[in-house]
Structures are given as structure tokens and as C-alpha cells.
Design an enzyme around this catalytic site. Sequence first.
Site, PDB file in Angstrom:
ATOM      1  N   CYS A  63     -77.750 -36.634  38.964  1.00  0.00           N
ATOM      2  CA  CYS A  63     -78.208 -36.770  40.336  1.00  0.00           C
ATOM      3  C   CYS A  63     -78.399 -35.383  40.941  1.00  0.00           C
ATOM      4  O   CYS A  63     -77.622 -34.470  40.695  1.00  0.00           O
ATOM      5  CB  CYS A  63     -77.258 -37.558  41.241  1.00  0.00           C
ATOM      6  N   ARG A 110     -81.883 -33.474  36.522  1.00  0.00           N
ATOM      7  CA  ARG A 110     -80.528 -34.017  36.676  1.00  0.00           C
ATOM      8  C   ARG A 110     -80.492 -35.543  36.709  1.00  0.00           C
ATOM      9  O   ARG A 110     -79.422 -36.147  36.683  1.00  0.00           O
ATOM     10  CB  ARG A 110     -79.902 -33.494  37.972  1.00  0.00           C
ATOM     11  N   TRP A 118     -79.507 -40.594  38.899  1.00  0.00           N
ATOM     12  CA  TRP A 118     -79.197 -41.051  37.547  1.00  0.00           C
ATOM     13  C   TRP A 118     -78.177 -42.169  37.757  1.00  0.00           C
ATOM     14  O   TRP A 118     -77.036 -41.914  38.144  1.00  0.00           O
ATOM     15  CB  TRP A 118     -78.607 -39.920  36.708  1.00  0.00           C
ATOM     16  N   ASN A 131     -73.654 -37.310  44.619  1.00  0.00           N
ATOM     17  CA  ASN A 131     -73.656 -37.081  43.171  1.00  0.00           C
ATOM     18  C   ASN A 131     -72.221 -37.235  42.703  1.00  0.00           C
ATOM     19  O   ASN A 131     -71.327 -36.604  43.269  1.00  0.00           O
ATOM     20  CB  ASN A 131     -74.187 -35.663  42.889  1.00  0.00           C
ATOM     21  N   GLY A 132     -71.989 -38.089  41.692  1.00  0.00           N
ATOM     22  CA  GLY A 132     -70.620 -38.292  41.201  1.00  0.00           C
ATOM     23  C   GLY A 132     -70.299 -39.773  41.181  1.00  0.00           C
ATOM     24  O   GLY A 132     -71.203 -40.618  41.213  1.00  0.00           O
ATOM     25  N   GLU A 149     -76.889 -31.673  14.726  1.00  0.00           N
ATOM     26  CA  GLU A 149     -77.672 -31.221  15.873  1.00  0.00           C
ATOM     27  C   GLU A 149     -79.154 -31.628  15.724  1.00  0.00           C
ATOM     28  O   GLU A 149     -79.787 -32.055  16.694  1.00  0.00           O
ATOM     29  CB  GLU A 149     -77.514 -29.707  16.044  1.00  0.00           C
ATOM     30  N   LYS A 175     -81.103 -33.995  18.377  1.00  0.00           N
ATOM     31  CA  LYS A 175     -82.345 -33.557  19.037  1.00  0.00           C
ATOM     32  C   LYS A 175     -83.427 -34.608  18.870  1.00  0.00           C
ATOM     33  O   LYS A 175     -84.091 -34.989  19.820  1.00  0.00           O
ATOM     34  CB  LYS A 175     -82.778 -32.264  18.379  1.00  0.00           C
ATOM     35  N   GLU A 194     -82.659 -37.972  20.805  1.00  0.00           N
ATOM     36  CA  GLU A 194     -82.676 -37.960  22.277  1.00  0.00           C
ATOM     37  C   GLU A 194     -84.073 -37.810  22.853  1.00  0.00           C
ATOM     38  O   GLU A 194     -84.347 -38.326  23.928  1.00  0.00           O
ATOM     39  CB  GLU A 194     -81.698 -36.945  22.873  1.00  0.00           C
ATOM     40  N   HIS A 231     -71.296 -42.324   0.252  1.00  0.00           N
ATOM     41  CA  HIS A 231     -70.238 -43.177   0.803  1.00  0.00           C
ATOM     42  C   HIS A 231     -70.766 -44.137   1.862  1.00  0.00           C
ATOM     43  O   HIS A 231     -70.002 -44.617   2.702  1.00  0.00           O
ATOM     44  CB  HIS A 231     -69.109 -42.300   1.360  1.00  0.00           C
ATOM     45  N   LYS A 258     -79.504 -33.912  32.503  1.00  0.00           N
ATOM     46  CA  LYS A 258     -79.155 -32.609  31.945  1.00  0.00           C
ATOM     47  C   LYS A 258     -77.662 -32.314  32.018  1.00  0.00           C
ATOM     48  O   LYS A 258     -77.070 -31.859  31.060  1.00  0.00           O
ATOM     49  CB  LYS A 258     -79.946 -31.528  32.675  1.00  0.00           C
TER      50      LYS A 258
HETATM   51  C1  AGP Z   1     -78.200 -31.764  24.301  1.00  0.00           C
HETATM   52  O1  AGP Z   1     -79.507 -31.773  23.866  1.00  0.00           O
HETATM   53  C2  AGP Z   1     -77.787 -32.830  25.161  1.00  0.00           C
HETATM   54  N1  AGP Z   1     -78.709 -33.151  26.160  1.00  0.00           N
HETATM   55  C3  AGP Z   1     -76.312 -32.990  25.467  1.00  0.00           C
HETATM   56  O2  AGP Z   1     -75.735 -33.418  24.285  1.00  0.00           O
HETATM   57  C4  AGP Z   1     -75.503 -31.787  26.012  1.00  0.00           C
HETATM   58  O3  AGP Z   1     -75.410 -30.793  25.054  1.00  0.00           O
HETATM   59  C5  AGP Z   1     -74.109 -32.276  26.438  1.00  0.00           C
HETATM   60  O4  AGP Z   1     -74.243 -33.221  27.471  1.00  0.00           O
HETATM   61  C6  AGP Z   1     -73.203 -31.169  26.878  1.00  0.00           C
HETATM   62  O5  AGP Z   1     -73.665 -30.524  28.020  1.00  0.00           O
HETATM   63  P1  AGP Z   1     -73.066 -29.156  28.471  1.00  0.00           P
HETATM   64  O6  AGP Z   1     -73.347 -28.170  27.397  1.00  0.00           O
HETATM   65  O7  AGP Z   1     -73.767 -28.825  29.753  1.00  0.00           O
HETATM   66  O8  AGP Z   1     -71.593 -29.350  28.652  1.00  0.00           O
END
Ligand code: AGP
Length: 610
Positions: free
Chosen positions: A2, A27, A77, A103-104, A483, A487, A490, A506, A605
Site C-alpha cells: 500500500c 507497493r 494491496w 498501510n499495514g 532465485e 524470478k 513471480e 528424490h 514490492k
Molecule cells: C523478489 O523478487 C521478491 N519480490 C521478494 O521475494 C523479496 O525479495 C522479498 O519480499 C524480500 O523483500 P526485502 O528484500 O525488501 O526484505
Amino acid sequence: MCGIVGYIGEKQAYPILIDALKRLEYRGYDSSGVSIIDQQKPEMVIRKSQGKIIHLEELIKSHPLPPSTIGICHTRWATHGMPNNVNAHPHKDCSGKIVVVHNGIIENYEELKNALLKKGHTFLSQTDTEVVAHLVEEHYQGDIFKAVQKTVKQLKGAFALGILCLDDPKTLIAARVGSPLIIGIGKNENFIASDVPAILQHTKKVIYLKEGELAKIQKDKVQIFDFNGKAVSFKVDKVTLKVDTVQKQGYPHFMLKEIHEQPHVLTQMFRHCLKPKAVSLDEIGLSDKQLKDMTQIFIVACGTAYHAGMVGKYLIELLAGIPVAIDVSSEFRYRTPIIGKKTLVLAISQSGETADTLAAIKEAKAKGAKIVSICNVVGSSLARISDGVLYTHAGPEIGVASTKAYTAQLGVLYLLAIKLGLAHKTLSPKNASLLMKDLKQIPSLYARILKDKHTIERIAEQNAHFGCFLFLGRNINYPSALEGALKLKEISYIPAEGYAAGEMKHGPIALIDEYRAVICLAPESDLYEKMISNIQEIRSRKGKVIALATEGDAIIHAHADHVIYVPKTNKLLTPLLMALPLQMIAYYIAVKRGCDVDQPRNLAKSVTVE
Ligand code: AGP
């Protein structure tokens, strides 16, 4: 999660608010809304719309707002209640005089709502936020500030709030617990925002509102109080961010721009931190003696930052011989990790506002651990509660998928591992110098990978139709595989799993057939042959193999359907190189599939709620 913006001044509020809100869209973007005070009538006017901010703009084009020099707005959000017009912020009280953006999460909202319902309040939405508006109304006896002060003392959970009251059209009120909020100081105008980039083109003077603070903001005056109403002193910081760093600068997406910024980020970092025979990490907050005394390290982080931390574990154990445990923050905070005074807790977070990571750190601190954070956002909550901060200085990362922040986190972890290795005398000065020399070459190797981006683009496009991807890596590139999978999933929404290649037999091997693509990380390493065996196992089950290998590897072509080469480097540094093609594969596949790369569905984000 948010985004909040508020404006009070002499200019028309709406154009400023909407422009600033768009800069916070990363956000959250399921709905948005704005409220201004029509000072002529006077009347509180609200416009809300489901979907992205552009829909709100369209609504306001067809239903224009009256002139006003004060207003608040919000991009959401969703946590409580579907993303729709009714649940979009701002929320109002029964009289329609008081409006709130938030926000929260208000954790005790149900209890508060039930009490307010009994007193006759009427609720319109399913949100936790609406209770704030009604609670302020309940306490309101002509002084909005006092009503908000009484309200915030009753709220549990995390909140950044922006509040307006029709009866006091010259005051904007802000409060904060947990979720971030800044106040921007202008000339005859002031702002509130969830993040600095929102208001950067208006002012570089900001106050970072602290935990448990409440602000009364007028166009030419800011006063800050604690929740008991006692005035507190505050500092105005000058931010050094430039406006163009938060623009796309000709790239079609922020993600692509941020991928291209990686050589620069690491050049700057290594120039600053790599000294002829030492690593300088000025802001670590611990003496060499304290570093030497550390007998155990815990790494806590979420998502991409957690993957960086996994690479860090390999590095620190190898170079410094210190045992490293790693947890995702949401697990760490709810178990009983064994922490002592000689434990160093490393918290990694791009935003420095991730709720789970902040909570984990508070737990560790209470148990006596020293906290060093690796963080990108200067002045963030995490930075402020840590004993030392290693800033990644990657610049604002706007794309929801983390790219440059990840490689910058890796960069810092390499530096830290070398520093610890030297302090613990497990790494000889000679070997440290060799590694440092190789690290300095990474930015130019990045430039070479980027130069050949069309090969990666072509291979990504040729494979964009696969409905499922596996990513396999070994040892220090096992986290790279995780990772790469994160990527891809998401931003393209394709199911993707990262695995340690040795684990394939496994379970995941059951997935392999001609409809699956497997990305195999096979850089030059001591385990190269083992990866080739895994590749053969995949090929014999008709899986498509895309291999990431080291330039000069002539063997790999015989095994893989596609090969993406990265330049040769020190084997220990390969996670830094693997990251780029993995980011680009995800990017080009998502673009090919028409996905919203910078704002993927359901994500935000910075995850400021649990
Ligand atoms: C990464 O591509 C993500 N969008 C997400 O996993 C992110 O890394 C995670 O939410 C942690 O965020 P931060 O580094 O701001 O703590």
C-alpha cells in the site's frame, strides 16, 4: 505494501497527489483512491476505483474533482476484503467528515468494529482500516488531533495513517507504528508519503516519522508528538536521491533498466570497499575484535534476500570457518533459535521494511545478539534498529522482481566473508587479494553478458511456451537455482521449482517429460561432471535442457538443447554471474507471454505486513 501520499499547501492538490501516487504503485495496485477537501462548499470529496491508478485517473477525468489545496490518496494491496471500489481507501466515518488512508494491518479491528457497531456506527467495507475512521469519529469532540491521538493508542498491529477532517481543512495528520511514513518539507507546502521517490521532484527535505509518532502537518508547520501527546524533537534529513533514478530512462520496464544497472552498482561498491589489502565496511558497527569473537552467524531474510543469504552461508563457512545458520524470517521469529552474545545476526532486506524480517530481528536483539543488516533503503526501519548497516547502495529498485538489489546483496556478502576470513585468519592475505582482484572484474563481465542479451532473449522466447520449469544448481549455485525459479514464477506465473541437482532423483525427476524445460546451472566447478550426469538423466526422459555454462566449455553443447555462456571467472564468484542470465530469461519469457513485468499480479514490492 500500500502506498500513501498526502499534500497540504498552496497548489492544486490532485495533480501532485496522483503523480506521487503513481511513483508508489510498486507497493500495491489492486485499487486506489483520493480524497480532497472542497474548501468552497466545504465538503469532503472521495473518488475510488478498482484496478490500477490509471483507472482512478480515468474516473476523475469523467467525474472531475473540485479545486483544493489539501488531500490524501492511496494505492492498495488488499489484505482484508476483496480488491474493489468499496474496500479501496480512503475510508470515511459515518458523518463523512473524517477520511483515513492506511498501510499495514489493524490486528484488533474485529474487536473494535464490534464495539463500534454496538454504538451504532455503520460500516461499508470489509477492511480493517474503516474502524480507524469510525474510532476517530467516536473520540472526536471538535479537536481532530486529540481524537486521532486517542484512537492510535487503541490500535494493535502495524499502521501508517494519513487522516483529514472537514472541520479542520488546514491540517493533515499522520501516524506510524510498524509501516513506514515520511514527511516531505516544502516551501509553503508539506507532504506525507510511504517512500521518498513519491515526492522527490517537490522536495529533498524529509523527516522519517519514527515508531509511535504522530504528526500534525500544516502548510508551513510540522509538529511531532508521541502517542501521549508530548511534543518530540525531530531531524530533517536531506536525501541525495536524484529524480531520474526513479524513472525508466527509455527502458520499457524498470526491471530491464535495473538489470542493466548492475555493472554500475557493483563497480561503485567495489571501488568504495576494496582497498589494496583489506575490505572496508565502514558502517558495520562492530570492531575487528568483535567480529573475531563471533562464534556463530544467523542469517534471516525473505524471498530473494534469503537466496542471497544462502550464498552468504556457503561463503562465510568456506572463507571464515564460522558456522552459519539461515532461516526465512517468518520461521525464525516463531521458533526458538539458540542465540547468544557471540552470535551475529545478519538481516538481509532490500526495502528494510519487511515485517517478518523486522520481527525476527527484534526477537534476536532481545536475546542479546548483535545485528548487522544488509539493506538498500537508507534510513529504513531495519537500518535504524540494527547495530550496524551494510548498505548495498543499489539505488531505488522499483520493479517488483528484485534484480540489482540481489547482486548488490551478494556483493556485500562477498566483501563481508573476506573481511571475516581475514579477521579469523582462515583466509590468507594472498588469497584474499586474489579474490578481491577477481571481484573487481565482475562489472566488466556483466557488461559482456549484457552485450549478448539477444542470445538470451532468443532462447527465452523459444522456450516461453513451456508450462513448467525446473532450475537445478549445485553447491554455491544451488541458491542461484532457487532465485532463478522465483524470478520466473513471480513475473511469468509459470510454475517453476528450484532444486539442488543432487535432489532431482528424490522426487522432481517424476516431472520430467517432453513438456518440461530444465534450466541447469553448469558453470566450471568441482561438481561439473555431476551436473552433466543430471543433464543426461533429464535428456533421456525427453526434458528440454537449457544450460548456463562457462565460455570455452565445448562439451556442454552435446548435452543441452540450448547453451547460454557466461564469462570465465573464479569458481566462487559464479553466483554473481549466473544471476544475470537467470533474470533475463525470466524477463524475456514474461514479456513474450504479455505479463506485467514490473507489477506482477498479487505481489507488492515491500511486504510490510506479516
Ligand atoms: C523478489 O523478487 C521478491 N519480490 C521478494 O521475494 C523479496 O525479495 C522479498 O519480499 C524480500 O523483500 P526485502 O528484500 O525488501 O526484505
